[in-house]
Scaffold this motif. Sequence first.
Motif, short mmCIF file in Angstrom:
data_model
loop_
_atom_site.label_atom_id
_atom_site.label_comp_id
_atom_site.label_asym_id
_atom_site.label_seq_id
_atom_site.Cartn_x
_atom_site.Cartn_y
_atom_site.Cartn_z
N PRO A 1 -46.15 16.49 17.21
CA PRO A 1 -46.46 17.36 18.51
C PRO A 1 -47.52 17.84 18.45
CG PRO A 1 -44.02 17.98 17.07
CD PRO A 1 -44.83 17.16 15.99
N GLY A 2 -47.86 17.81 19.74
CA GLY A 2 -49.44 18.19 20.38
C GLY A 2 -49.27 18.67 21.51
N GLU A 3 -49.94 18.27 22.32
CA GLU A 3 -49.90 18.82 23.90
C GLU A 3 -48.63 18.22 24.43
OE1 GLU A 3 -51.91 20.95 25.36
OE2 GLU A 3 -52.63 21.34 23.30
N GLU A 4 -48.47 17.08 23.97
CA GLU A 4 -46.95 16.47 24.45
C GLU A 4 -46.03 16.22 23.23
OE1 GLU A 4 -47.92 12.93 26.53
OE2 GLU A 4 -48.81 13.94 28.36
N LEU A 5 -44.73 16.24 23.43
CA LEU A 5 -43.80 16.02 22.30
C LEU A 5 -43.03 14.76 22.94
CD1 LEU A 5 -41.79 17.12 20.05
CD2 LEU A 5 -40.41 18.22 22.07
N ASN A 6 -42.89 13.86 21.87
CA ASN A 6 -42.43 12.64 21.96
C ASN A 6 -41.66 12.09 20.60
OD1 ASN A 6 -41.77 9.99 22.83
ND2 ASN A 6 -43.69 9.40 23.50
N ILE A 7 -40.14 12.29 20.94
CA ILE A 7 -39.27 11.88 19.69
C ILE A 7 -38.28 11.08 20.29
CG2 ILE A 7 -37.64 12.73 17.99
CD1 ILE A 7 -39.37 15.29 18.11
N ARG A 8 -37.91 10.02 19.39
CA ARG A 8 -36.78 9.22 19.63
C ARG A 8 -36.08 9.03 18.58
NH1 ARG A 8 -37.46 3.42 23.32
NH2 ARG A 8 -35.46 2.43 22.27
N ILE A 9 -34.61 9.13 18.73
CA ILE A 9 -33.54 8.68 17.75
C ILE A 9 -32.65 7.80 18.44
CG2 ILE A 9 -31.75 9.59 16.14
CD1 ILE A 9 -33.45 12.40 16.06
N ASP A 10 -32.44 6.69 17.95
CA ASP A 10 -31.58 5.64 18.37
C ASP A 10 -30.65 5.45 17.19
OD1 ASP A 10 -33.21 5.36 20.30
OD2 ASP A 10 -34.07 3.46 19.75
N ASP A 11 -29.03 5.07 17.56
CA ASP A 11 -28.27 4.87 16.74
C ASP A 11 -28.18 3.26 16.94
OD1 ASP A 11 -27.67 7.20 16.23
OD2 ASP A 11 -25.44 7.15 16.62
N CYS A 12 -28.01 2.45 15.92
CA CYS A 12 -27.94 1.13 15.78
C CYS A 12 -27.02 0.66 14.80
CB CYS A 12 -29.32 0.42 15.85
SG CYS A 12 -30.19 0.93 14.50
N HIS A 13 -26.43 -0.56 15.14
CA HIS A 13 -25.50 -1.35 13.97
C HIS A 13 -26.47 -1.71 12.81
CE1 HIS A 13 -22.19 -0.82 16.47
NE2 HIS A 13 -22.86 -1.28 17.43
N LYS A 14 -25.93 -2.21 11.80
CA LYS A 14 -26.65 -2.57 10.73
C LYS A 14 -27.50 -3.75 10.87
CE LYS A 14 -23.85 -0.23 7.08
NZ LYS A 14 -23.13 -0.38 5.98
N ASN A 15 -26.93 -4.75 11.89
CA ASN A 15 -27.77 -5.90 12.35
C ASN A 15 -28.78 -5.66 13.14
OD1 ASN A 15 -26.57 -5.17 14.78
ND2 ASN A 15 -25.25 -7.11 14.97
N GLY A 16 -29.30 -4.28 13.66
CA GLY A 16 -30.40 -3.94 14.40
C GLY A 16 -30.03 -3.82 15.91
N GLU A 17 -28.89 -3.90 16.36
CA GLU A 17 -28.44 -3.71 17.71
C GLU A 17 -28.32 -2.53 17.94
OE1 GLU A 17 -25.03 -5.00 20.79
OE2 GLU A 17 -24.87 -5.81 18.74
N ARG A 18 -29.04 -1.82 18.89
CA ARG A 18 -29.01 -0.57 19.18
C ARG A 18 -27.87 -0.37 20.25
NH1 ARG A 18 -33.89 -0.97 17.67
NH2 ARG A 18 -35.24 0.67 16.93
N PHE A 19 -27.20 0.97 20.24
CA PHE A 19 -25.88 1.05 21.03
C PHE A 19 -26.12 2.46 21.61
CE2 PHE A 19 -24.59 2.54 17.04
CZ PHE A 19 -23.98 3.70 17.10
N LEU A 20 -27.22 3.25 21.03
CA LEU A 20 -27.46 4.55 21.50
C LEU A 20 -28.98 4.90 21.50
CD1 LEU A 20 -26.44 7.10 22.92
CD2 LEU A 20 -26.08 8.12 20.86
N ILE A 21 -29.62 5.14 22.86
CA ILE A 21 -31.02 5.47 22.70
C ILE A 21 -30.94 7.19 23.01
CG2 ILE A 21 -33.15 5.36 23.66
CD1 ILE A 21 -32.17 2.25 24.33
N SER A 22 -31.76 8.01 22.33
CA SER A 22 -32.03 9.22 22.72
C SER A 22 -33.46 9.76 22.49
CB SER A 22 -31.11 10.19 21.65
OG SER A 22 -29.78 9.74 21.51
N THR A 23 -33.87 10.43 23.65
CA THR A 23 -35.31 10.93 23.53
C THR A 23 -35.43 12.10 23.69
OG1 THR A 23 -35.51 10.35 25.70
CG2 THR A 23 -36.15 8.48 24.35
N LEU A 24 -36.32 12.87 23.14
CA LEU A 24 -36.75 14.15 23.66
C LEU A 24 -38.62 14.22 23.81
CD1 LEU A 24 -36.33 17.07 23.71
CD2 LEU A 24 -36.75 17.01 20.85
N LYS A 25 -38.24 14.42 25.11
CA LYS A 25 -39.90 14.25 25.69
C LYS A 25 -40.37 15.69 26.19
CE LYS A 25 -40.23 9.46 26.08
NZ LYS A 25 -40.74 8.21 27.19
#
Length: 262
Positions: free
Chosen positions: A176-200
């Motif tokens: 965190p600085g002047e801007e906040l940029n966080i991302r937490i994704d849920d993905c399967h073990k093969n790397g396929e993402r099924f849920l994208i979550s961001t906090l900006k």
Amino acid sequence: MIGIHSCLYRAQVMHHRLSPKRHQFSYQVFMFYIDLDEVDYLSGKLRFMSRNRFNLFNFRDQDHLQISTGNVREQLLSYLQQQGITTPVGRIMLLTNLCTFGYQFNPVSFYYCYDIQGHPVCSVVEVCNTFGELKPYLLDNTTRTRKGFRLNTGKYFYVSPFSDLDTQFDFDLGIPGEELNIRIDDCHKNGERFLISTLKGERKPLTDGMLLYYFFSFPLITLKVIWMIHWQALLLWLKKLPYHAKAAHKELQRDLYRPYKS
């Protein structure tokens, strides 16, 4: 109040579920970014923020890691020691919600730890579920990137009845600085993402005026968060997404703090 590290962030939370059915939502929040060495100072200087006593906003040590005696900083240092972090830690910043008008729920908090020279050492993501359970995820110095920390790791935690437990969290944490940029994704073990979550978000000053403004702009924000979680869960249920009961896969729920006793 000149020279303090603590501040606020006005932010937007976004969740985008890609499968097995698409579902997306976003909402506005604000969060505290607190230097743990400044909590008592802030409690003494700010009219609307206290430590461990009722106020509009209350920093409660009990809301975070409880692995030994002491305050939040001492608890986190104990956890880091248990995880083999040997670098001397100086400043620790905590991005979180505070107990608001007596009610508290934090789906996720973020610790950013710096060495004595002020360089980032590690981060700890503290995830909570609606059963009151807590699980920390350590992003050590091996996960450092140019802008923060990045780690893909097994979840092994019951966060949502609409997500499998044997999937991965993909943490991408900007410092965190002047801007906040966080991302937490849920993905399967093969790397396929099924849920994208961001906090900006954008940095705002931590003052009584701003606290009062946000208290009325985001009434009972911690209650809003828990309400949004249940409302979105209802919408997912109506879309007939597969439902996973908490008791179904206890072996996939590991290393929990404050485990729920069913």
